[in-house]
Design a protein around this motif. Structure first.
Motif, short mmCIF file in Angstrom:
data_model
loop_
_atom_site.label_atom_id
_atom_site.label_comp_id
_atom_site.label_asym_id
_atom_site.label_seq_id
_atom_site.Cartn_x
_atom_site.Cartn_y
_atom_site.Cartn_z
N UNK A 29 -21.66 -98.47 -4.64
CA UNK A 29 -20.22 -98.71 -4.71
C UNK A 29 -19.90 -100.17 -5.03
N UNK A 30 -20.89 -100.90 -5.53
CA UNK A 30 -20.70 -102.29 -5.95
C UNK A 30 -20.07 -103.14 -4.86
N UNK A 31 -20.57 -102.94 -3.64
CA UNK A 31 -20.08 -103.71 -2.50
C UNK A 31 -21.16 -104.71 -2.07
N UNK A 47 -10.25 -102.63 16.31
CA UNK A 47 -9.79 -102.00 17.54
C UNK A 47 -8.52 -101.19 17.32
N UNK A 48 -7.78 -101.49 16.26
CA UNK A 48 -6.54 -100.77 15.96
C UNK A 48 -6.80 -99.48 15.17
N UNK A 49 -8.05 -99.23 14.80
CA UNK A 49 -8.40 -98.05 14.00
C UNK A 49 -9.07 -97.00 14.88
N UNK A 50 -8.86 -95.72 14.53
CA UNK A 50 -9.52 -94.62 15.25
C UNK A 50 -10.98 -94.48 14.81
N UNK A 51 -11.23 -94.75 13.55
CA UNK A 51 -12.58 -94.71 12.99
C UNK A 51 -12.62 -95.71 11.83
N UNK A 52 -13.83 -96.17 11.52
CA UNK A 52 -13.97 -97.23 10.52
C UNK A 52 -14.81 -96.73 9.35
N UNK A 53 -14.26 -96.76 8.11
CA UNK A 53 -15.06 -96.39 6.94
C UNK A 53 -16.19 -97.39 6.71
N UNK A 54 -17.28 -96.92 6.18
CA UNK A 54 -18.43 -97.80 5.92
C UNK A 54 -18.05 -98.90 4.93
N UNK A 55 -17.12 -98.58 4.02
CA UNK A 55 -16.68 -99.59 3.05
C UNK A 55 -16.04 -100.79 3.76
N UNK A 56 -15.28 -100.49 4.83
CA UNK A 56 -14.58 -101.56 5.54
C UNK A 56 -15.55 -102.50 6.25
N UNK A 57 -16.70 -101.95 6.67
CA UNK A 57 -17.69 -102.77 7.37
C UNK A 57 -18.28 -103.80 6.42
#
Length: 301
Positions: A216-218, A182-192
Protein backbone atom coordinates in the motif's frame (compact mmCIF):
# COMPACT_ATOMS: atom_id res chain seq x y z
CA UNK A 1 11.62 -41.93 76.49
CA UNK A 2 15.05 -42.70 75.05
CA UNK A 3 15.07 -46.03 73.31
CA UNK A 4 11.32 -46.10 72.68
CA UNK A 5 10.38 -48.20 69.66
CA UNK A 6 6.90 -47.90 68.20
CA UNK A 7 5.28 -48.75 64.90
CA UNK A 8 2.85 -46.81 62.74
CA UNK A 9 -0.03 -49.09 63.76
CA UNK A 10 0.40 -48.17 67.41
CA UNK A 11 0.24 -44.50 66.47
CA UNK A 12 -2.85 -45.11 64.35
CA UNK A 13 -4.56 -47.03 67.16
CA UNK A 14 -3.72 -44.31 69.69
CA UNK A 15 -5.20 -41.55 67.50
CA UNK A 16 -8.37 -43.56 66.81
CA UNK A 17 -8.85 -44.17 70.55
CA UNK A 18 -8.09 -40.54 71.38
CA UNK A 19 -10.80 -39.47 68.92
CA UNK A 20 -13.48 -41.98 69.97
CA UNK A 21 -12.55 -42.69 73.64
CA UNK A 22 -14.09 -46.08 72.96
CA UNK A 23 -12.04 -49.25 72.43
CA UNK A 24 -14.74 -50.97 70.38
CA UNK A 25 -15.27 -48.07 67.97
CA UNK A 26 -11.53 -47.42 67.69
CA UNK A 27 -10.92 -51.08 66.80
CA UNK A 28 -13.68 -50.94 64.15
CA UNK A 29 -12.20 -47.74 62.75
CA UNK A 30 -8.78 -49.41 62.44
CA UNK A 31 -10.20 -52.71 61.10
CA UNK A 32 -8.67 -54.79 63.92
CA UNK A 33 -10.10 -56.76 66.82
CA UNK A 34 -10.61 -54.99 70.12
CA UNK A 35 -8.13 -57.29 71.98
CA UNK A 36 -5.46 -56.55 69.35
CA UNK A 37 -5.95 -52.81 69.71
CA UNK A 38 -5.98 -53.04 73.53
CA UNK A 39 -2.73 -55.01 73.58
CA UNK A 40 -1.08 -52.55 71.18
CA UNK A 41 -2.04 -49.61 73.40
CA UNK A 42 -0.71 -51.43 76.49
CA UNK A 43 2.62 -52.12 74.73
CA UNK A 44 2.84 -48.47 73.76
CA UNK A 45 2.22 -47.41 77.35
CA UNK A 46 4.97 -49.75 78.57
CA UNK A 47 7.36 -48.40 75.97
CA UNK A 48 6.56 -44.80 76.94
CA UNK A 49 6.62 -45.50 80.68
CA UNK A 50 3.16 -44.18 81.55
CA UNK A 51 -0.57 -44.56 80.97
CA UNK A 52 -2.06 -42.89 77.96
CA UNK A 53 -5.69 -43.66 78.83
CA UNK A 54 -7.60 -44.16 82.06
CA UNK A 55 -10.13 -47.01 81.95
CA UNK A 56 -13.09 -47.27 84.32
CA UNK A 57 -15.50 -49.90 83.03
CA UNK A 58 -16.94 -48.53 79.82
CA UNK A 59 -15.57 -45.09 80.54
CA UNK A 60 -12.24 -44.11 78.88
CA UNK A 61 -10.37 -40.86 79.39
CA UNK A 62 -7.12 -39.65 77.87
CA UNK A 63 -4.42 -38.86 80.44
CA UNK A 64 -2.23 -35.78 80.66
CA UNK A 65 0.60 -37.82 79.13
CA UNK A 66 -1.70 -38.84 76.27
CA UNK A 67 -2.79 -35.22 75.72
CA UNK A 68 0.81 -33.99 75.69
CA UNK A 69 1.87 -36.65 73.15
CA UNK A 70 -1.19 -36.43 70.87
CA UNK A 71 0.24 -33.63 68.72
CA UNK A 72 3.46 -35.59 68.16
CA UNK A 73 1.52 -38.71 67.22
CA UNK A 74 -0.56 -36.69 64.74
CA UNK A 75 2.66 -35.42 63.18
CA UNK A 76 3.98 -38.98 62.95
CA UNK A 77 0.74 -40.08 61.27
CA UNK A 78 0.99 -37.25 58.74
CA UNK A 79 4.54 -38.36 58.02
CA UNK A 80 3.26 -41.91 57.52
CA UNK A 81 0.79 -40.68 54.92
CA UNK A 82 3.47 -38.58 53.22
CA UNK A 83 5.88 -41.54 53.11
CA UNK A 84 3.25 -43.78 51.53
CA UNK A 85 2.18 -41.10 49.05
CA UNK A 86 5.77 -40.35 48.08
CA UNK A 87 6.64 -44.03 47.70
CA UNK A 88 3.62 -44.54 45.46
CA UNK A 89 4.50 -41.47 43.41
CA UNK A 90 8.11 -42.59 42.92
CA UNK A 91 7.21 -46.13 41.85
CA UNK A 92 4.50 -44.91 39.48
CA UNK A 93 6.70 -42.21 37.94
CA UNK A 94 4.57 -39.34 39.25
CA UNK A 95 7.51 -37.43 40.74
CA UNK A 96 9.10 -35.49 37.94
CA UNK A 97 10.78 -32.28 36.91
CA UNK A 98 9.33 -30.67 33.80
CA UNK A 99 11.28 -28.12 31.77
CA UNK A 100 8.69 -25.91 30.14
CA UNK A 101 9.37 -23.13 27.68
CA UNK A 102 7.25 -19.99 27.58
CA UNK A 103 7.54 -17.98 24.40
CA UNK A 104 8.80 -14.50 25.24
CA UNK A 105 5.76 -12.79 23.68
CA UNK A 106 3.18 -14.60 25.85
CA UNK A 107 1.85 -12.73 28.88
CA UNK A 108 3.43 -14.37 31.95
CA UNK A 109 0.50 -13.86 34.33
CA UNK A 110 -1.71 -15.85 31.98
CA UNK A 111 0.49 -18.94 32.09
CA UNK A 112 1.53 -18.73 35.73
CA UNK A 113 -2.08 -18.70 36.93
CA UNK A 114 -2.73 -21.98 35.14
CA UNK A 115 0.55 -23.52 36.32
CA UNK A 116 -0.25 -22.57 39.91
CA UNK A 117 -3.50 -24.55 39.87
CA UNK A 118 -1.68 -27.48 38.24
CA UNK A 119 1.09 -27.57 40.83
CA UNK A 120 -1.39 -27.43 43.72
CA UNK A 121 -3.11 -30.50 42.29
CA UNK A 122 0.20 -32.23 41.44
CA UNK A 123 2.64 -31.32 44.26
CA UNK A 124 5.05 -34.07 43.22
CA UNK A 125 5.78 -32.31 39.92
CA UNK A 126 8.46 -29.61 39.87
CA UNK A 127 8.32 -27.14 36.97
CA UNK A 128 11.25 -25.14 35.61
CA UNK A 129 10.20 -22.27 33.33
CA UNK A 130 12.43 -21.09 30.49
CA UNK A 131 12.07 -17.86 28.50
CA UNK A 132 12.40 -18.89 24.84
CA UNK A 133 12.18 -17.24 21.45
CA UNK A 134 9.73 -18.51 18.78
CA UNK A 135 12.44 -19.80 16.44
CA UNK A 136 14.24 -21.76 19.17
CA UNK A 137 11.26 -23.83 20.32
CA UNK A 138 11.39 -26.71 17.77
CA UNK A 139 15.08 -27.45 18.32
CA UNK A 140 14.76 -27.23 22.13
CA UNK A 141 11.85 -29.68 22.12
CA UNK A 142 13.40 -32.11 19.63
CA UNK A 143 16.71 -32.14 21.51
CA UNK A 144 14.96 -32.93 24.80
CA UNK A 145 16.09 -29.70 26.48
CA UNK A 146 12.42 -28.81 26.89
CA UNK A 147 9.54 -31.17 27.69
CA UNK A 148 6.92 -28.78 26.36
CA UNK A 149 6.45 -25.15 25.40
CA UNK A 150 3.73 -22.54 25.46
CA UNK A 151 3.89 -20.89 22.07
CA UNK A 152 1.84 -18.91 19.59
CA UNK A 153 1.74 -18.91 15.84
CA UNK A 154 -0.63 -18.33 12.96
CA UNK A 155 1.24 -20.11 10.21
CA UNK A 156 2.25 -23.69 9.37
CA UNK A 157 3.11 -25.92 12.36
CA UNK A 158 6.37 -27.89 12.64
CA UNK A 159 5.88 -31.41 11.24
CA UNK A 160 7.58 -33.16 14.19
CA UNK A 161 5.64 -31.36 16.91
CA UNK A 162 2.15 -31.81 18.30
CA UNK A 163 0.18 -28.69 19.21
CA UNK A 164 -2.61 -28.50 21.78
CA UNK A 165 -4.71 -25.39 21.13
CA UNK A 166 -5.49 -23.34 24.24
CA UNK A 167 -7.13 -20.09 23.09
CA UNK A 168 -7.25 -17.45 20.38
CA UNK A 169 -5.63 -14.11 21.15
CA UNK A 170 -6.21 -10.87 19.27
CA UNK A 171 -3.38 -8.49 18.44
CA UNK A 172 -4.01 -4.89 19.50
CA UNK A 173 -2.31 -1.58 19.05
CA UNK A 174 -0.91 -0.33 22.34
CA UNK A 175 -0.44 3.37 23.02
CA UNK A 176 0.10 5.74 25.95
CA UNK A 177 -2.82 7.20 27.89
CA UNK A 178 -4.36 10.23 26.20
CA UNK A 179 -3.30 9.19 22.68
CA UNK A 180 -5.58 10.03 19.74
CA UNK A 181 -6.31 6.31 19.21
CA UNK A 182 -8.23 6.32 22.51
CA UNK A 183 -11.12 8.07 20.72
CA UNK A 184 -11.45 5.19 18.22
CA UNK A 185 -13.28 1.87 18.70
CA UNK A 186 -10.76 0.08 16.49
CA UNK A 187 -7.65 1.16 14.61
CA UNK A 188 -6.95 0.36 10.92
CA UNK A 189 -3.47 -0.96 10.20
CA UNK A 190 -2.99 1.95 7.79
CA UNK A 191 -3.44 4.42 10.66
CA UNK A 192 -0.70 2.71 12.68
CA UNK A 193 1.76 3.36 9.82
CA UNK A 194 1.33 7.11 10.36
CA UNK A 195 2.42 6.89 14.00
CA UNK A 196 5.86 6.79 15.55
CA UNK A 197 6.35 3.05 16.02
CA UNK A 198 8.15 0.82 18.54
CA UNK A 199 9.07 -2.33 16.62
CA UNK A 200 8.77 -5.71 18.40
CA UNK A 201 11.44 -7.83 16.75
CA UNK A 202 9.83 -11.08 17.97
CA UNK A 203 6.36 -10.15 16.69
CA UNK A 204 4.84 -13.05 14.71
CA UNK A 205 3.14 -10.56 12.36
CA UNK A 206 6.16 -8.35 11.80
CA UNK A 207 6.90 -9.59 8.26
CA UNK A 208 3.22 -9.52 7.29
CA UNK A 209 2.94 -5.90 8.44
CA UNK A 210 6.03 -4.93 6.45
CA UNK A 211 4.57 -6.59 3.33
CA UNK A 212 1.18 -4.91 3.92
CA UNK A 213 2.79 -1.49 4.10
CA UNK A 214 4.85 -2.20 0.97
CA UNK A 215 1.74 -3.22 -0.98
CA UNK A 216 0.00 0.00 0.00
CA UNK A 217 3.04 2.27 -0.46
CA UNK A 218 3.10 3.15 3.22
CA UNK A 219 6.27 4.02 5.09
CA UNK A 220 6.42 2.88 8.71
CA UNK A 221 7.99 5.41 11.08
CA UNK A 222 10.08 3.06 13.26
CA UNK A 223 11.64 4.99 16.14
CA UNK A 224 12.87 2.06 18.24
CA UNK A 225 13.38 -1.68 17.88
CA UNK A 226 13.81 -4.26 20.65
CA UNK A 227 13.57 -7.96 21.39
CA UNK A 228 12.57 -7.27 24.99
CA UNK A 229 8.81 -7.22 25.54
CA UNK A 230 9.11 -5.33 28.84
CA UNK A 231 11.26 -2.63 27.22
CA UNK A 232 8.77 -2.29 24.35
CA UNK A 233 5.87 -1.70 26.73
CA UNK A 234 7.86 0.72 28.87
CA UNK A 235 8.65 2.79 25.79
CA UNK A 236 4.99 2.79 24.74
CA UNK A 237 3.95 3.82 28.24
CA UNK A 238 6.44 6.69 28.18
CA UNK A 239 5.03 8.03 24.89
CA UNK A 240 7.92 6.97 22.67
CA UNK A 241 5.61 5.37 20.12
CA UNK A 242 2.81 2.84 19.56
CA UNK A 243 3.22 -0.91 19.03
CA UNK A 244 1.26 -3.95 17.92
CA UNK A 245 1.11 -6.31 20.91
CA UNK A 246 -0.79 -9.50 21.88
CA UNK A 247 -3.88 -8.54 23.90
CA UNK A 248 -3.04 -10.61 26.98
CA UNK A 249 0.63 -9.65 27.04
CA UNK A 250 -0.06 -6.10 28.22
CA UNK A 251 1.66 -5.57 31.56
CA UNK A 252 1.25 -1.87 32.36
CA UNK A 253 -2.05 -0.33 33.47
CA UNK A 254 -0.74 2.98 32.09
CA UNK A 255 -0.98 1.56 28.54
CA UNK A 256 -4.23 1.83 26.58
CA UNK A 257 -5.10 -0.36 23.58
CA UNK A 258 -7.61 -0.89 20.77
CA UNK A 259 -8.40 -3.78 18.37
CA UNK A 260 -6.81 -3.72 14.93
CA UNK A 261 -8.96 -3.80 11.78
CA UNK A 262 -8.38 -3.81 8.00
CA UNK A 263 -7.06 -6.44 8.48
CA UNK A 264 -7.69 -7.84 11.97
CA UNK A 265 -4.77 -9.79 13.44
CA UNK A 266 -4.92 -12.72 15.86
CA UNK A 267 -2.83 -15.73 16.91
CA UNK A 268 -3.43 -19.17 18.44
CA UNK A 269 -1.78 -19.79 21.78
CA UNK A 270 -0.85 -23.47 22.04
CA UNK A 271 1.15 -25.98 24.05
CA UNK A 272 3.71 -27.80 21.92
CA UNK A 273 5.37 -31.17 22.56
CA UNK A 274 7.30 -33.63 20.44
CA UNK A 275 4.90 -35.75 18.41
CA UNK A 276 5.53 -39.21 19.88
CA UNK A 277 3.44 -42.19 20.98
CA UNK A 278 4.44 -42.21 24.65
CA UNK A 279 5.06 -39.16 26.83
CA UNK A 280 5.97 -38.97 30.54
CA UNK A 281 2.98 -39.20 32.91
CA UNK A 282 3.66 -35.78 34.47
CA UNK A 283 3.74 -34.11 31.05
CA UNK A 284 0.54 -35.90 30.08
CA UNK A 285 -1.09 -34.55 33.27
CA UNK A 286 0.03 -31.01 32.41
CA UNK A 287 -1.37 -31.27 28.89
CA UNK A 288 -4.70 -32.51 30.23
CA UNK A 289 -4.82 -29.73 32.82
CA UNK A 290 -3.98 -27.03 30.26
CA UNK A 291 -6.65 -28.39 27.91
CA UNK A 292 -9.36 -28.33 30.58
CA UNK A 293 -8.31 -25.00 32.11
CA UNK A 294 -10.75 -22.10 31.74
CA UNK A 295 -9.14 -19.78 29.19
CA UNK A 296 -12.40 -17.90 28.57
CA UNK A 297 -12.19 -14.32 27.34
CA UNK A 298 -14.27 -13.11 30.30
CA UNK A 299 -11.64 -14.45 32.65
CA UNK A 300 -8.77 -12.97 30.67
CA UNK A 301 -10.22 -9.53 30.20
Amino acid sequence: MIGVIMDFNQVRYFLALADTLNFTRAAEQCYVSQPALTQAIKRLEVELGGELFLRDGRYTEITELGKSLRGYFEQIDRTRHLVRTTAKAVTSGEIAELNIGVMCTIGPWLITAMLDTFQIQHPMVSIVLHDVTPESIPSLLLSGALDGAFCAHHNSPHSQLRYVELFEEAMVVAFPLGHAFAKMDAVPLRAIAKQRYVDRLHCEFRQEMIEFYDRHDLQQDVAFRSQREDWIQSMVRDGMGVSVIPRFSLLHTEIDHRPIIDPPLSRRVEFAVVNQTEIPPALDELIEHATKYDWSVSKLS
